[in-house]
Structure formats: C-alpha cells, structure tokens
Enzyme design. Sequence first.
Site, PDB file in Angstrom:
ATOM      1  N   GLU A 247     -11.549   9.482  -1.756  1.00  9.44           N
ATOM      2  CA  GLU A 247     -12.311   9.810  -0.549  1.00  9.44           C
ATOM      3  C   GLU A 247     -13.254  10.983  -0.775  1.00  9.44           C
ATOM      4  O   GLU A 247     -13.060  11.783  -1.709  1.00  9.44           O
ATOM      5  CB  GLU A 247     -11.362  10.118   0.598  1.00  9.44           C
ATOM      6  CG  GLU A 247     -10.541  11.367   0.375  1.00  9.44           C
ATOM      7  CD  GLU A 247      -9.264  11.376   1.203  1.00  9.44           C
ATOM      8  OE1 GLU A 247      -9.041  12.389   1.905  1.00  9.44           O
ATOM      9  OE2 GLU A 247      -8.484  10.408   1.139  1.00  9.44           O
TER      10      GLU A 247
ATOM     11  N   HIS B 132      -7.686   4.375  -3.863  1.00 10.46           N
ATOM     12  CA  HIS B 132      -8.888   4.764  -3.117  1.00 10.46           C
ATOM     13  C   HIS B 132      -9.092   6.274  -3.224  1.00 10.46           C
ATOM     14  O   HIS B 132      -8.145   7.064  -3.194  1.00 10.46           O
ATOM     15  CB  HIS B 132      -8.873   4.260  -1.670  1.00 10.46           C
ATOM     16  CG  HIS B 132      -7.826   4.811  -0.762  1.00 10.46           C
ATOM     17  ND1 HIS B 132      -7.843   6.088  -0.274  1.00 10.46           N
ATOM     18  CD2 HIS B 132      -6.743   4.215  -0.192  1.00 10.46           C
ATOM     19  CE1 HIS B 132      -6.835   6.277   0.547  1.00 10.46           C
ATOM     20  NE2 HIS B 132      -6.130   5.155   0.604  1.00 10.46           N
TER      21      HIS B 132
ATOM     22  N   ASN C  40      -8.696  -0.112   7.603  1.00 11.52           N
ATOM     23  CA  ASN C  40      -7.488   0.678   7.818  1.00 11.52           C
ATOM     24  C   ASN C  40      -7.016   0.488   9.255  1.00 11.52           C
ATOM     25  O   ASN C  40      -7.577   1.057  10.180  1.00 11.52           O
ATOM     26  CB  ASN C  40      -7.770   2.156   7.536  1.00 11.52           C
ATOM     27  CG  ASN C  40      -6.518   3.012   7.634  1.00 11.52           C
ATOM     28  OD1 ASN C  40      -5.409   2.502   7.704  1.00 11.52           O
ATOM     29  ND2 ASN C  40      -6.696   4.320   7.624  1.00 11.52           N
TER      30      ASN C  40
ATOM     31  N   TYR D 199       0.842  -1.198   0.000  1.00 12.76           N
ATOM     32  CA  TYR D 199       0.000   0.000   0.000  1.00 12.76           C
ATOM     33  C   TYR D 199       0.873   1.243   0.000  1.00 12.76           C
ATOM     34  O   TYR D 199       1.759   1.386   0.858  1.00 12.76           O
ATOM     35  CB  TYR D 199      -0.897  -0.015   1.241  1.00 12.76           C
ATOM     36  CG  TYR D 199      -1.679   1.250   1.464  1.00 12.76           C
ATOM     37  CD1 TYR D 199      -2.634   1.681   0.543  1.00 12.76           C
ATOM     38  CD2 TYR D 199      -1.477   2.027   2.606  1.00 12.76           C
ATOM     39  CE1 TYR D 199      -3.352   2.850   0.749  1.00 12.76           C
ATOM     40  CE2 TYR D 199      -2.194   3.195   2.824  1.00 12.76           C
ATOM     41  CZ  TYR D 199      -3.137   3.602   1.891  1.00 12.76           C
ATOM     42  OH  TYR D 199      -3.850   4.759   2.095  1.00 12.76           O
TER      43      TYR D 199
ATOM     44  N   ARG E  19     -13.773   5.520  -0.506  1.00 12.44           N
ATOM     45  CA  ARG E  19     -13.590   5.770   0.926  1.00 12.44           C
ATOM     46  C   ARG E  19     -14.526   6.878   1.376  1.00 12.44           C
ATOM     47  O   ARG E  19     -14.658   7.907   0.685  1.00 12.44           O
ATOM     48  CB  ARG E  19     -12.138   6.162   1.188  1.00 12.44           C
ATOM     49  CG  ARG E  19     -11.883   6.775   2.562  1.00 12.44           C
ATOM     50  CD  ARG E  19     -10.422   7.052   2.766  1.00 12.44           C
ATOM     51  NE  ARG E  19     -10.211   8.198   3.634  1.00 12.44           N
ATOM     52  CZ  ARG E  19      -9.017   8.657   4.018  1.00 12.44           C
ATOM     53  NH1 ARG E  19      -7.919   8.050   3.605  1.00 12.44           N
ATOM     54  NH2 ARG E  19      -8.912   9.717   4.797  1.00 12.44           N
TER      55      ARG E  19
ATOM     56  N   ASP F 288      -6.225  10.262  -2.589  1.00 14.79           N
ATOM     57  CA  ASP F 288      -6.847  11.400  -1.914  1.00 14.79           C
ATOM     58  C   ASP F 288      -8.271  11.642  -2.417  1.00 14.79           C
ATOM     59  O   ASP F 288      -9.059  10.715  -2.506  1.00 14.79           O
ATOM     60  CB  ASP F 288      -5.946  12.628  -2.057  1.00 14.79           C
ATOM     61  CG  ASP F 288      -4.597  12.434  -1.384  1.00 14.79           C
ATOM     62  OD1 ASP F 288      -4.574  11.925  -0.247  1.00 14.79           O
ATOM     63  OD2 ASP F 288      -3.564  12.775  -1.990  1.00 14.79           O
TER      64      ASP F 288
ATOM     65  N   ASP G 198      -3.069   5.442  -2.382  1.00 21.92           N
ATOM     66  CA  ASP G 198      -3.902   6.559  -1.940  1.00 21.92           C
ATOM     67  C   ASP G 198      -3.979   7.576  -3.076  1.00 21.92           C
ATOM     68  O   ASP G 198      -2.953   8.015  -3.606  1.00 21.92           O
ATOM     69  CB  ASP G 198      -3.248   7.182  -0.706  1.00 21.92           C
ATOM     70  CG  ASP G 198      -4.099   8.234  -0.019  1.00 21.92           C
ATOM     71  OD1 ASP G 198      -5.075   8.704  -0.623  1.00 21.92           O
ATOM     72  OD2 ASP G 198      -3.762   8.583   1.130  1.00 21.92           O
TER      73      ASP G 198
ATOM     74  N   CYS H 263      -5.563  13.856   6.791  1.00 25.81           N
ATOM     75  CA  CYS H 263      -5.471  12.454   7.182  1.00 25.81           C
ATOM     76  C   CYS H 263      -6.777  12.032   7.845  1.00 25.81           C
ATOM     77  O   CYS H 263      -7.380  12.786   8.617  1.00 25.81           O
ATOM     78  CB  CYS H 263      -4.303  12.272   8.149  1.00 25.81           C
ATOM     79  SG  CYS H 263      -4.341  10.722   9.067  1.00 25.81           S
TER      80      CYS H 263
ATOM     81  N   ASP I 231      -0.147  15.039   6.480  1.00 26.54           N
ATOM     82  CA  ASP I 231      -1.022  14.751   5.352  1.00 26.54           C
ATOM     83  C   ASP I 231      -2.227  15.688   5.395  1.00 26.54           C
ATOM     84  O   ASP I 231      -3.290  15.360   5.927  1.00 26.54           O
ATOM     85  CB  ASP I 231      -1.473  13.289   5.440  1.00 26.54           C
ATOM     86  CG  ASP I 231      -2.325  12.857   4.262  1.00 26.54           C
ATOM     87  OD1 ASP I 231      -2.361  13.582   3.248  1.00 26.54           O
ATOM     88  OD2 ASP I 231      -2.970  11.794   4.359  1.00 26.54           O
TER      89      ASP I 231
ATOM     90  N   GLU J 285     -13.812   4.944   6.749  1.00 22.05           N
ATOM     91  CA  GLU J 285     -12.639   5.391   7.509  1.00 22.05           C
ATOM     92  C   GLU J 285     -12.990   5.757   8.948  1.00 22.05           C
ATOM     93  O   GLU J 285     -14.041   6.339   9.233  1.00 22.05           O
ATOM     94  CB  GLU J 285     -12.005   6.588   6.802  1.00 22.05           C
ATOM     95  CG  GLU J 285     -10.844   7.243   7.528  1.00 22.05           C
ATOM     96  CD  GLU J 285      -9.600   6.355   7.633  1.00 22.05           C
ATOM     97  OE1 GLU J 285      -9.731   5.245   8.181  1.00 22.05           O
ATOM     98  OE2 GLU J 285      -8.518   6.795   7.196  1.00 22.05           O
TER      99      GLU J 285
END
Length: 296
Positions: free
Chosen positions: A119, A117, A215, A48, A162, A92, A90, A127, A63, A192
Amino acid sequence: MGRFLGGAPDGPRRLRDLLAGPGVVLAPGVFDGLGARLVEEAGFPAVYMTGFGTAAALLGRPDVGLLTMTEMVENAARIVAACELPVIADADTGYGNALNVIRTVQEYERAGVAAIHLEDQVAPKKCGHMEGKQVIPAAEMEAKIRAAVAARRSSDFVIIARTDARAVEGMDSAIERARRYRDAGADVLFVEAAESEDEITAVARHLADVPLLFNWAEGGKTPPIDHARLAELGFKIVIFPIATLLGTTAWIRHALAEIRKAGTPLPIMDELPRFAEFLDFIGLPEIHELEHRYRS
C-alpha cells in the site's frame, strides 16, 4: 500425509490459474493456521492473511503498524503450511523504502505465499478503514512496485498494488494512482475504502483492463455489496478480512460469559465440536500414522 510433510501445491501458479479462469476468487480472511484449515474445509479457492486480524490476534492491538515484517512473514508461513490453498497476504507498506520492499517480497515468496498487497500509506500505516491516513508521493510508490516486480523469483508470484488515496486525495486521485501502479508492473489493483456504490462502479469502469481486488471490509467505510453485483462489475478477487475475527470474538465473549456464570463449560458443551472430532480435523490420525511409519 503431504500437508504435514510439506510439499503443498504451488500457490502462485494456482492463484494465477484462478485469476485467468471464470468467476470471482473469494478469499476469507484468517489470522492463523486453524482459520486457514476452516476456510479450506468450507470449500473456498483461496485464503487471505489479514493484517488487521494478525495484529489483533498476535498483539491484541489495532492495525496501526505495530507488527514487523518478520512477524507478518512468520504468520504467513504458518498459514501456508496449514492448508493447501493459495495464500494472499497483507504486506502493509513493504516495511520501508524500495530497498526494504525487495527483501519483503523475497521473504514472503520464500514463505510460500501466492500474492502480497503493498500500500501507498506512510509508515507507520493504519487500517484502511480507520481515520487519519496519509499517503506517500505516487512516484515513490511506483518505485516500490517496480522493485517488488524485479525482486520476485517467480513471475507467477502476484503483486497487488493498493492505494489508500481515496481518504486523503479523493477518488479521482486514487484511480489515477492505481493506473500509475499498473504501469509500474502491478498484476492486480486494490483501491481501498470506496465510500459508495457509485465510487465502486467508477473504479471498475476506469480500471477495467486489469484484475481488481475488492475489500469487503465488514463494517468498514465501503458499503456492503452483493456477489452478483461485484461479478457484474468485473472484480476478480474479493477478500472478507475480518468476518472470522469478529465471529471468533463474538463466540469467545459468549462462551466466557456462560462459563463465568455457571462456573464450568457445561452450558456450552452442546455448542462445541466434540474433542475427538476436533483432533481428527487438526490431523491427529495423520500424525499417529507418521509415528507408526517412522518409529524405530
């Protein structure tokens, strides 16, 4: 020889096979190619690329949406090139609206990534285990997921949706958003920052008809839960985003303190891999063979 010259196995297809098979896909987080090589050496089936770790490693910063899409894709491409494992990355928020998501998907796919992913946070994001997150309307995120699905060149490329709504709207809303993202075409769902085992169980129960990502955020808002329980609940992918980052930080602090105290690295030499061993690990014999083969 194949790794250095390219032509690694098809990541998206291999990840699809893992998702269709038994058991949980464990994917430790890394932020560079060396970390990917170490994950591969340890025998994990996937790796990942952590956005948190990438921001910390490349910028030395948290982040909070400071990295651009091109910086993230470039890092993902280096990780893909360094190992033969499927890379989950990731991506974002997709770096903008649905139109930006189209380019994001195509760039990550071109880099050889197996899955991304996306989000539903506003931009700039944070984050998932930090305070002060905000989310976009669910309908806007649905459009992003539909755009992502339409943009991929291969149907094997995995789209993970996500939601960060737990911290903003509560767990019931997060589960409902996840359902909507599934209906928009997401292959895997990622709720998440659940804050209790009861919430983790609710996610698994209400979304049992689609592969789920958990996660295991080391030290974050989600409580630690063991492998057997995650497998029992039916989670299909488990990521460990920052164990390697935190471990690296702890080791470097220790090493630097010892070097500063002694004035040389002598006190830590027995704790380090031998230089020749490390050169073997990162492929120097392979490069020498290539030099010999193609020397004019």
